[in-house]
Design a protein around this motif. Structure first.
Motif, PDB file in Angstrom:
ATOM      1  N   VAL A  35      -2.403  10.340  -3.501  1.00  0.00           N
ATOM      2  CA  VAL A  35      -3.191   9.869  -2.357  1.00  0.00           C
ATOM      3  C   VAL A  35      -2.785   8.456  -1.984  1.00  0.00           C
ATOM      4  CG1 VAL A  35      -5.159  11.321  -2.953  1.00  0.00           C
ATOM      5  CG2 VAL A  35      -5.043   8.980  -3.832  1.00  0.00           C
ATOM      6  N   GLY A  36      -3.126   8.077  -0.771  1.00  0.00           N
ATOM      7  CA  GLY A  36      -2.804   6.736  -0.283  1.00  0.00           C
ATOM      8  C   GLY A  36      -3.691   5.670  -0.903  1.00  0.00           C
ATOM      9  N   ASP A  37      -3.198   4.445  -0.908  1.00  0.00           N
ATOM     10  CA  ASP A  37      -3.941   3.315  -1.469  1.00  0.00           C
ATOM     11  C   ASP A  37      -5.066   2.868  -0.551  1.00  0.00           C
ATOM     12  OD1 ASP A  37      -2.703   2.879  -3.930  1.00  0.00           O
ATOM     13  OD2 ASP A  37      -1.066   1.729  -3.031  1.00  0.00           O
ATOM     14  N   PHE A  50       0.841  -1.204   0.000  1.00  0.00           N
ATOM     15  CA  PHE A  50       0.000   0.000   0.000  1.00  0.00           C
ATOM     16  C   PHE A  50       0.879   1.258   0.000  1.00  0.00           C
ATOM     17  CE2 PHE A  50      -2.956  -3.166   1.234  1.00  0.00           C
ATOM     18  CZ  PHE A  50      -4.249  -2.668   1.046  1.00  0.00           C
ATOM     19  N   TYR A  51       0.609   2.147  -0.951  1.00  0.00           N
ATOM     20  CA  TYR A  51       1.351   3.419  -1.014  1.00  0.00           C
ATOM     21  C   TYR A  51       0.750   4.393  -0.009  1.00  0.00           C
ATOM     22  CZ  TYR A  51       3.498   7.659  -2.926  1.00  0.00           C
ATOM     23  OH  TYR A  51       4.217   8.822  -3.078  1.00  0.00           O
ATOM     24  N   ALA A  52       1.588   5.002   0.826  1.00  0.00           N
ATOM     25  CA  ALA A  52       1.127   5.992   1.795  1.00  0.00           C
ATOM     26  C   ALA A  52       1.179   7.373   1.150  1.00  0.00           C
ATOM     27  CB  ALA A  52       1.993   5.956   3.043  1.00  0.00           C
ATOM     28  N   VAL A  78      -3.025  14.008  -6.704  1.00  0.00           N
ATOM     29  CA  VAL A  78      -3.273  12.936  -7.671  1.00  0.00           C
ATOM     30  C   VAL A  78      -4.104  11.871  -6.985  1.00  0.00           C
ATOM     31  CG1 VAL A  78      -2.237  11.202  -9.161  1.00  0.00           C
ATOM     32  CG2 VAL A  78      -1.092  13.390  -8.847  1.00  0.00           C
ATOM     33  N   ASP A  79      -5.318  11.630  -7.498  1.00  0.00           N
ATOM     34  CA  ASP A  79      -6.165  10.578  -6.945  1.00  0.00           C
ATOM     35  C   ASP A  79      -6.738   9.757  -8.100  1.00  0.00           C
ATOM     36  OD1 ASP A  79      -8.368  11.980  -8.006  1.00  0.00           O
ATOM     37  OD2 ASP A  79      -8.744  13.045  -6.132  1.00  0.00           O
ATOM     38  N   PRO A  80      -7.616   8.808  -7.838  1.00  0.00           N
ATOM     39  CA  PRO A  80      -8.104   7.961  -8.940  1.00  0.00           C
ATOM     40  C   PRO A  80      -8.948   8.727  -9.962  1.00  0.00           C
ATOM     41  CG  PRO A  80      -8.487   6.897  -6.816  1.00  0.00           C
ATOM     42  CD  PRO A  80      -8.068   8.295  -6.529  1.00  0.00           C
ATOM     43  N   ASP A  81      -9.518   9.845  -9.571  1.00  0.00           N
ATOM     44  CA  ASP A  81     -10.441  10.556 -10.451  1.00  0.00           C
ATOM     45  C   ASP A  81      -9.767  11.582 -11.353  1.00  0.00           C
ATOM     46  OD1 ASP A  81     -12.603   9.175  -9.282  1.00  0.00           O
ATOM     47  OD2 ASP A  81     -12.615  10.594  -7.610  1.00  0.00           O
ATOM     48  N   GLY A 110       6.690   8.342  -6.067  1.00  0.00           N
ATOM     49  CA  GLY A 110       5.362   7.797  -6.292  1.00  0.00           C
ATOM     50  C   GLY A 110       5.347   6.571  -7.185  1.00  0.00           C
ATOM     51  N   THR A 111       4.147   6.032  -7.392  1.00  0.00           N
ATOM     52  CA  THR A 111       3.961   4.859  -8.244  1.00  0.00           C
ATOM     53  C   THR A 111       3.539   5.318  -9.632  1.00  0.00           C
ATOM     54  OG1 THR A 111       1.685   4.619  -7.472  1.00  0.00           O
ATOM     55  CG2 THR A 111       3.383   3.380  -6.306  1.00  0.00           C
TER      56      THR A 111
END
Length: 873
Positions: free
Chosen positions: A502-504, A494-496, A586-589, A664-665
């Motif tokens: 954003v975190g996972d 899990f990325y913090a 940066v988030d999923p949306d 980041g990932t």
């Protein structure tokens, strides 16, 4: 000889000697991350001198714009108070890259000074390094300078080669002796020749330095001869202009006199010798060219130096009595003086003016308040005393008054500042901020276990051991179903949350226990906390869990994150190198990216950024991440981002043409981003813009929704999507035609109504008439037209019309020219408006007003006749 002519003669002379005329490079060094600003002519050739770069020419000449106002080379405090200190200056130079050496360099310099510039030879003195017999002999035997005007300068700084006449690029690398040329201003000016006890006087002024790169110093101090010795020279344009224009101070040359007069014009100053005018004239050059080269005012790095220079100029304007904005209006005068030599200045004039004006407006109130408080504080300080650190801090922290500006003012008044006391107050505030900002401090989280190993770059599922559990901020041994908790693991995929990403989210599972992770945050820099809810079972410290990241959420997030890097690079390419990150999410949306820029992006610029990013996506470059030292990363072209703190070892991400420091990932290849689309752009603060963008399936959904909207709109207008714009334009044209026809009909009706109303006028005295009428359904614009018509028809009259619509009263009054000396339309409409809960006013012959108390209107209009008769009487 004008300054512009001096510059051109220099370049033309060396061009005739086979030199390539090279344009000035940017004030922001492109090949030296250790240097704040370009501060000499050789900066753009540094890699040529060290052999890292080759050019198609071996001789070059330039007029290089330079800034010395920050870092090691900082002349800011002296500017305006000495004859030759500047924040911005031009350095004339000629360079040899393994071509000619001492003889040609010396002969060229002498020929230019004595033949082209026609300086008297007897006025020139030269210095050489103590051991440089070769240069001495060229000056004495070939040029013919008398021995008494050639000064050998030895080691005077406690070590061999530690001399003002021995130059070195760094502790190691190219180095060598130099020969300086001085001009003697005459016996009426105090000072002695170079090397004498009185050398700091103003009689003998250095005008040119010839550096002979002869050796290569290694780490052991050995200095073998360079196989191809080089020449680097520098002559300050402003200094040689002062000599050739027969003035002693650089501020007396034609270029500065024009800017000083402009500064006097904008500040209303008549004393052209005032030092504050010199400061302003100097600072407009530095500020304008820094903006041209992509620097904008900010609170860090180069942007802070620019902000400091601007604010120093504004403070000197304030000293001269100018409390409004004025500084940006000097840009046009600078363009008139230097725009021909530097076309980029002329091309960006409006942008430079806009940036400086914004900074002026931002600081004007701060300056006014700060100066008032500072003046009061200094009034209580004894003569040549010290301003206490707490006051210094209060000015900075509460009123936003820069510390260096306060110190500058105190120096002028021969007072000291208590910087030690300021640091005590500053550190106290930092401690308070740290105490208030500790992660989840209210919950009392403390952790002393092992760090969390992050496996999420390569895996989205892995095993980890529970090292700590927290419920409501209290460390516990286990958590049960239904409880909200924080789980710490010794290893996790899990990325913090960090760096804007954003975190996972996902699931932790162990022997019947299931924990839903809603977010992942850092408890400490290397300790990850998994925030979420226990869905079923019991989870205890020491348990081994299977950690599974939400793959869909992660995939959407990494697409957005990778696109952010490409977008950052594209923004710099489209808008300029001044673009720097000022924050991101940066988030999923989506990706939300804040950056330094001083104007809204045009639709064309947005489209260009999209094209650049999507081209990188289509190229399907592989992404590469590598660990290296911070210095190596920056020197290798990696961009360090605003607000991030980096250790000695950093992760460098190459994606497409972008290289940044990032933990980041990211996607494996740029093609994984799928599609990139900017959805919004706007301002969030002065000099900061924000773009939001989407990628992948989100972008596809956006395109589909937009296309659906387009189809529905086309259907409503009974046309094809490709013809929608033309159909809307046609409808707008038809609507405007109908609106004009409606206005014409209204005017016609108003004219007809006016004819009917005219018959209702009562005679006041002689030919003078009064018309008071209340109407309905008439807008204010029509009322104004009716007033004009009734005045024309009645010839001599006072007219008041009132119209009621939607419980609002519109009033219009008119008085013909023969009566305005006795009755004023503005007074009349104001009197009526006051009675109906409103206000009004205007010219003596025409005025408008309004109100909201419809019930009071009859009584108000009923009193008009008596009010008018009284004035006519």
């Amino acid at each position: 000889m004008k300054t512009s002519e001096i510059r051109q003669k220099f370049l033309s002379f060396f061009e005739s000697k086979g030199h390539q005329v090279v344009p000035s490079s940017s004030l922001v060094p492109g090949n030296d991350p250790t240097l704040l600003f370009t501060n000499s002519g050789m900066v753009q050739f540094k890699d040529v001198f060290t052999g890292k770069e080759s050019r198609p020419y071996s001789r070059a000449t330039s007029s290089q714009r330079c800034v010395r106002a920050g870092g090691k080379h900082n002349d800011l405090e002296n500017v305006g108070y000495t004859a030759r200190h500047h924040t911005f200056f031009e350095m004339l130079g000629n360079f040899s890259f393994g071509d000619y050496f001492k003889r040609d360099a010396i002969q060229n310099a002498w020929e230019l000074l004595t033949t082209v510039y026609k300086l008297p030879a007897e006025k020139l003195w030269v210095t050489v390094y103590q051991e440089d017999d070769e240069a001495y002999d060229i000056w004495a035997k070939e040029i013919g300078v008398p021995a008494e005007r050639i000064v050998r300068i030895g080691d005077n700084k406690g070590a061999r080669y530690a001399s003002d006449n021995f130059w070195q690029m760094a502790d190691t690398g190219p180095c060598g002796p130099c020969s300086e040329i001085f001009y003697d201003h005459g016996s009426d000016v105090w000072g002695g020749p170079p090397g004498s006890p009185d050398e700091d006087g103003d009689r003998y002024i250095e005008i040119w330095n010839l550096v002979f790169m002869q050796f290569e110093r290694d780490a052991a101090g050995n200095m073998p001869l360079l196989p191809k010795p080089c020449v680097d020279t520098g002559m300050g344009l402003e200094r040689i202009a002062a000599v050739l224009q027969h003035v002693h101070s650089n501020y007396e040359i034609d270029l500065f006199q024009s800017l000083i007069k402009a500064a006097a014009r904008e500040t209303g100053t008549t004393d052209l010798a005032n030092n504050s005018l010199k400061v302003i004239a100097d600072h407009i050059r530095a500020c304008s060219f820094l903006v041209v080269d992509g620097v904008i005012p900010s609170n860090e790095g180069r942007g802070y130096v620019l902000r400091r220079i601007v604010r120093r100029a504004l403070r000197h304007g304030h000293k001269l009595g100018q409390s409004g904005v004025f500084f940006h209006r000097l840009v046009k005068d600078l363009v008139a003086e230097m725009g021909q030599a530097y076309p980029e200045l002329a091309a960006q004039q409006s942008r430079v003016e806009q940036v400086l004006k914004q900074e002026e407006e931002r600081f004007s109130e701060t300056l006014e308040n700060g100066m008032r408080i500072l003046d009061a504080a200094l009034a209580a300080v004894p003569e040549k005393g010290m301003l206490d650190g707490q006051t210094l801090f209060t000015l900075y922290d509460t009123y936003g008054f820069p510390v260096d500006l306060t110190a500058d003012i105190c120096r002028e008044r021969e007072m000291q500042v208590d910087m030690a006391g300021f640091e005590v107050a500053m550190n106290h505030q930092r401690e308070q901020a740290r105490a208030a900002g500790k992660f989840k401090a209210a919950e009392g989280l403390s952790y002393s276990g092992v760090d969390t190993r992050f496996d999420g770059y390569d895996h989205l599922q892995s095993q980890g051991t529970v090292t700590a559990l927290y419920v409501d901020g209290t460390q516990v041994e286990s958590v049960s179903a239904g409880q909200q908790a924080i789980v710490v693991l010794d290893a996790t995929p899990f990325y913090a949350e960090s760096g804007g990403q954003v975190g996972d989210a996902g699931i932790l599972q162990a022997h019947g226990a299931r924990f839903a992770v809603a977010d992942t945050q850092k408890i400490q820099s290397a300790v990850f906390g998994h925030h979420g809810e226990m869905l079923e079972g019991v989870l205890a410290v020491g348990d081994t869990v299977d950690a599974q990241v939400d793959t869909v959420r992660r995939a959407r997030t990494v697409r957005n994150h990778s696109a952010t890097h490409l977008m950052h690079k594209a923004l710099r390419q489209v808008l300029g190198s001044h673009v720097q990150q000022r924050g991101s999410l940066v988030d999923p949306d989506k990706t939300r990216f804040d950056f330094a820029h001083d104007a809204p992006m045009t639709p064309e610029q947005i489209a260009q950024v999209e094209r650049i990013v999507n081209a990188e996506v289509l190229d399907n470059h592989a992404t590469r991440a590598q660990l290296m030292s911070y210095d190596d990363a920056v020197q290798g072209g990696a961009m360090a981002l605003f607000g991030e703190k980096y250790g000695d070892t950093v992760r460098v991400l190459d994606i497409g043409s972008s290289r940044e420091l990032c933990g980041g990932t990211h996607v494996a290849r740029t093609g994984d981003i799928g599609l990139f689309k900017i959805t919004s752009e706007g301002g969030v603060a002065a000099g900061v813009r924000r773009v939001e963008a989407i990628t992948g399936d989100n972008a596809v959904a956006w395109v589909q929704q937009t296309n659906d909207t387009l189809l529905r709109a086309a259907g409503l207008l009974k046309t094809q999507p490709a013809e929608l714009v033309e159909r809307v334009a046609l409808m707008q044209t038809q609507t405007k035609t109908m609106e004009r026809e409606l206005d014409r009909l209204k005017s016609k009706l108003a004219a007809s109504a006016g004819n009917d109303l005219a018959s209702q006028a009562v005679v006041l005295q002689g030919e003078a008439k009064l018309l008071v009428a209340s109407l309905s359904g008439v807008d204010p614009k029509a009322l104004r037209g009716m007033i004009d018509q009734l005045k024309d028809k009645l010839k001599s009259a006072v007219v008041l019309l009132a119209a009621v619509a939607d419980d609002k009263i519109s009033l219009a009054a008119g008085v013909t020219g023969d009566l305005v000396s006795q009755v004023k339309a503005g007074d009349l409409v104001g009197m009526v408006a006051a009675q109906v809960g409103g206000k009004g006013g205007g010219r003596p012959d025409m005025a408008m007003g309004g109100g909201t108390d419809v019930g009071a209107l009859p009584a108000a209009t009923a009193g008009v006749e008596a009010w008018v008769r009284e004035r006519l009487a």
